[in-house]
Every structure is written in structure tokens, then in C-alpha cells.
Design a protein around this motif. Structure first.
Motif, PDB file in Angstrom:
ATOM      1  N   VAL A  31     -21.957   7.175 -46.472  1.00  0.00           N
ATOM      2  CA  VAL A  31     -20.750   7.512 -47.337  1.00  0.00           C
ATOM      3  C   VAL A  31     -21.236   9.601 -46.931  1.00  0.00           C
ATOM      4  O   VAL A  31     -22.545   9.801 -47.030  1.00  0.00           O
ATOM      5  N   LEU A  32     -20.941  10.186 -46.781  1.00  0.00           N
ATOM      6  CA  LEU A  32     -20.407  11.281 -46.074  1.00  0.00           C
ATOM      7  C   LEU A  32     -20.207  12.530 -48.334  1.00  0.00           C
ATOM      8  O   LEU A  32     -19.350  12.493 -47.981  1.00  0.00           O
ATOM      9  N   GLY A  33     -21.119  13.980 -48.470  1.00  0.00           N
ATOM     10  CA  GLY A  33     -21.034  14.827 -49.232  1.00  0.00           C
ATOM     11  C   GLY A  33     -20.363  15.386 -48.677  1.00  0.00           C
ATOM     12  O   GLY A  33     -21.137  16.088 -47.660  1.00  0.00           O
ATOM     13  N   LEU A  34     -19.100  16.205 -49.021  1.00  0.00           N
ATOM     14  CA  LEU A  34     -18.479  17.082 -48.236  1.00  0.00           C
ATOM     15  C   LEU A  34     -18.647  18.139 -48.592  1.00  0.00           C
ATOM     16  O   LEU A  34     -18.662  18.340 -49.880  1.00  0.00           O
ATOM     17  N   ALA A  35     -17.804  19.190 -48.206  1.00  0.00           N
ATOM     18  CA  ALA A  35     -17.717  21.048 -49.169  1.00  0.00           C
ATOM     19  C   ALA A  35     -16.523  21.631 -48.280  1.00  0.00           C
ATOM     20  O   ALA A  35     -16.580  21.158 -47.224  1.00  0.00           O
ATOM     21  N   THR A  36     -16.548  22.367 -49.164  1.00  0.00           N
ATOM     22  CA  THR A  36     -15.281  23.632 -48.683  1.00  0.00           C
ATOM     23  C   THR A  36     -15.600  25.021 -48.261  1.00  0.00           C
ATOM     24  O   THR A  36     -17.603  25.362 -48.293  1.00  0.00           O
ATOM     25  N   ASN A  65     -16.088  14.815 -52.117  1.00  0.00           N
ATOM     26  CA  ASN A  65     -16.655  15.919 -51.868  1.00  0.00           C
ATOM     27  C   ASN A  65     -16.962  16.502 -53.158  1.00  0.00           C
ATOM     28  O   ASN A  65     -17.012  16.233 -54.485  1.00  0.00           O
ATOM     29  N   LEU A  66     -17.694  18.040 -52.974  1.00  0.00           N
ATOM     30  CA  LEU A  66     -18.399  18.542 -53.738  1.00  0.00           C
ATOM     31  C   LEU A  66     -17.619  18.926 -55.110  1.00  0.00           C
ATOM     32  O   LEU A  66     -18.155  18.956 -56.755  1.00  0.00           O
ATOM     33  N   ASP A  67     -17.132  19.561 -55.616  1.00  0.00           N
ATOM     34  CA  ASP A  67     -16.068  20.092 -56.144  1.00  0.00           C
ATOM     35  C   ASP A  67     -14.798  20.377 -55.785  1.00  0.00           C
ATOM     36  O   ASP A  67     -14.158  20.288 -55.404  1.00  0.00           O
ATOM     37  N   GLU A  68     -14.127  20.827 -57.674  1.00  0.00           N
ATOM     38  CA  GLU A  68     -12.505  20.635 -57.312  1.00  0.00           C
ATOM     39  C   GLU A  68     -12.027  22.136 -58.615  1.00  0.00           C
ATOM     40  O   GLU A  68     -13.017  22.132 -59.511  1.00  0.00           O
ATOM     41  N   TYR A  69     -11.243  22.775 -58.030  1.00  0.00           N
ATOM     42  CA  TYR A  69     -11.058  23.819 -59.308  1.00  0.00           C
ATOM     43  C   TYR A  69     -10.349  23.239 -60.280  1.00  0.00           C
ATOM     44  O   TYR A  69      -9.093  21.884 -60.558  1.00  0.00           O
ATOM     45  N   PRO A 102     -12.951  15.141 -56.817  1.00  0.00           N
ATOM     46  CA  PRO A 102     -12.979  15.961 -58.047  1.00  0.00           C
ATOM     47  C   PRO A 102     -11.454  16.349 -58.821  1.00  0.00           C
ATOM     48  O   PRO A 102     -10.994  16.605 -57.606  1.00  0.00           O
ATOM     49  N   ASN A 103     -10.954  14.689 -59.713  1.00  0.00           N
ATOM     50  CA  ASN A 103      -9.680  15.398 -60.250  1.00  0.00           C
ATOM     51  C   ASN A 103      -9.916  16.246 -61.353  1.00  0.00           C
ATOM     52  O   ASN A 103     -10.147  16.767 -62.423  1.00  0.00           O
ATOM     53  N   GLY A 104      -9.446  18.068 -60.532  1.00  0.00           N
ATOM     54  CA  GLY A 104      -9.797  19.323 -61.387  1.00  0.00           C
ATOM     55  C   GLY A 104      -7.962  18.467 -62.234  1.00  0.00           C
ATOM     56  O   GLY A 104      -8.257  19.833 -63.166  1.00  0.00           O
TER      57      GLY A 104
END
Ligand code: GLP
Length: 236
Positions: A31-36, A65-69, A102-104
Motif C-alpha cells: 500500500v503506497l501512500g501518495l502525495a500531490t 492519497n493524502l488529501d483532496e479539496y 478522499p472524496n471531497g
């Protein structure tokens, strides 16, 4: 902590991509945690190159992934889902159903946050988490504050982050004011953490985060407590 200084963005990208490739080779179903952000783009280019050459196989790999707007769906070219599709996922053989961002736009954001953490748990946690660092020391979108926030949560972006990220939007007014971010808990539970920082502008915050006191005022500073942290820094 393994702190590596390299002399160029290209070297940073190669070095960090090699560490990710090593993880995938050693454990294809990792499991890779990815970033933008702009910093990982060179890494993703290398991973695409190696995948196309047949040297790296993502067919069993899962990404979170880490995050989403908040308010931007995957069709919006400023969303982090769109970024991941165009910078990496569309060009390698990772299965679409194995990529999580994540679903923003979730109707129930609290539930989305809870489910995101539950999914990471079900997947067995993150094997390697890639991170960039914001000018204010944020990781993911964990902004400076009074406490480290452990679960995935909704965050009000700080003015300095809105300004820093405005470069990707037509105007500052278009930058969403909120985001969903993985919390410090899942990041700290990752078996390995790889943080990249590129450019002179990041030097001061890198100094504070990794050689200063551990404080929620500099969220990345908590990584000093991680048992397997690699930082790759280039001043270029
Ligand atoms: C955004 C992302 C972070 C990223 C940061 C730095 O705020 N949420 O994950 O680390 O930007 O981006 P850059 O690499 O473009 O400096």
C-alpha cells in the motif's frame, strides 16, 4: 532519520523514485501512500518510465492519497484525483479500483473521513507514505495548530496555504477554502515515511521541521518520532 541532501531536483526525483520502486519490488501488493503538489511530479515521471520499460509492475499495488479539496470532483482539473490520474495512474498498470483519493464531494464528509481511515486499516496500513511539505510545515493538509489531529478530517486551509496553492488556479479566489486530509495517525502508522522537499524556499521549514522542536505549530516535526523516516532535500 535518514536525511539525504542532493544537488538537483532530478537527483531528488530519482532517489525518491528508487525508494518507492524498491518498496514495490519487495512487496508487489504493498500500500503506497501518495502525495500531490509540484514536488512529486519528477518521481511520478520516473515511475512511469520504469513501468513502461517493464521494470516495475503496479498490477498488485494499492494507493491511498493524502488529501483532496472539498467541492472539487475528479473531473475538475484542479482536484487531486485529476492530478493523480494525469500525473501517474493513467500511465501505469495500477488497477483503477486500487487507487483511493478522499472524496471531497461526499454528501457526508464526516462519514467519508471515518471510512477513509477504516479502509486504510482494512488494507493493513500504509507500507510507504510519500510526503511533500508546505511552506508552513503542513503535511497532506494537516495545517499548523494547537494539537496534532490523528484521524482523517476536514480542515480549513490557512491563508498562506491558499496563497501558496493559488499558482495552480486561475486566481486565488478559486482555491477551495477547505480540504479533507489524512490525519497524523495514519501517516505516523505508515511503516516507512519518505518526505521530499525541493528548492531554497523550503530550506527554512525543513530546518525547523527536522532539527527544531516537535510541535503542532510545525506539523511535519512529528515525523522526527517516526522510526523509519527518510527525507530527501534539494536546494535547487
Ligand atoms: C499541497 C499538498 C501537500 C504538498 C504541498 C506542497 O498543499 N496538500 O501535500 O506537500 O502542497 O506542495 P509543493 O510540492 O508544490 O510545494
Amino acid at each position: 532519520m535518514n536525511f539525504i541532501t542532493v544537488e538537483s531536483y532530478d537527483k531528488l526525483s530519482k532517489r525518491a523514485a528508487s525508494l518507492i520502486a524498491a518498496q514495490v519490488l519487495m512487496k508487489p501488493n504493498c500500500v503506497l501512500g501518495l502525495a500531490t503538489g509540484s514536488s512529486p511530479i519528477g518521481i511520478y515521471k520516473k515511475l512511469i518510465e520504469w513501468n513502461r520499460a517493464g521494470d516495475l509492475d503496479f498490477s498488485k499495488t494499492v494507493s491511498v492519497n493524502l488529501d483532496e479539496y472539498i467541492g472539487l470532483d475528479g473531473t475538475n482539473d484542479q482536484s487531486y484525483r485529476y492530478f493523480m490520474q494525469t500525473q501517474l495512474f493513467d500511465h501505469v498498470n495500477i488497477l483503477p479500483e486500487n487507487t483511493y483519493v478522499p472524496n471531497g464531494c461526499a454528501a457526508d464528509l464526516a462519514k467519508e473521513c471515518e471510512e477513509y481511515d477504516a479502509r486504510i486499516e482494512r488494507l493493513g496500513g500504509i507500507d510507504l507514505q510519500l510526503l511533500g511539505i508546505g511552506l508552513d510545515g503542513h503535511i497532506g493538509f494537516n495545517e499548523p495548530g494547537d494539537a496534532f489531529i490523528s484521524p482523517t478530517h476536514v480542515i480549513d486551509l490557512h491563508e498562506s496555504t491558499i496563497q501558496a496553492n493559488a499558482r495552480f488556479f486561475a486566481s486565488e479566489a478559486e482555491v477551495p477554502r477547505q480540504a479533507v486530509t489524512m490525519g497524523i495517525g495514519a501517516i505516523m502508522k505508515a511503516k516507512k515515511v519518505l518526505l521530499i522537499a525541493n528548492g531554497k524556499a523550503k530550506k527554512e521549514i525543513v530546518q525547523k521541521a527536522f532539527f527544531g522542536p516537535i510541535t503542532p505549530a510545525v506539523p511535519a516535526s512529528i515525523l522526527q518520532l517516526h522510526p523509519d523516516l527518510t527525507v530527501v532535500f534539494s536546494e535547487e
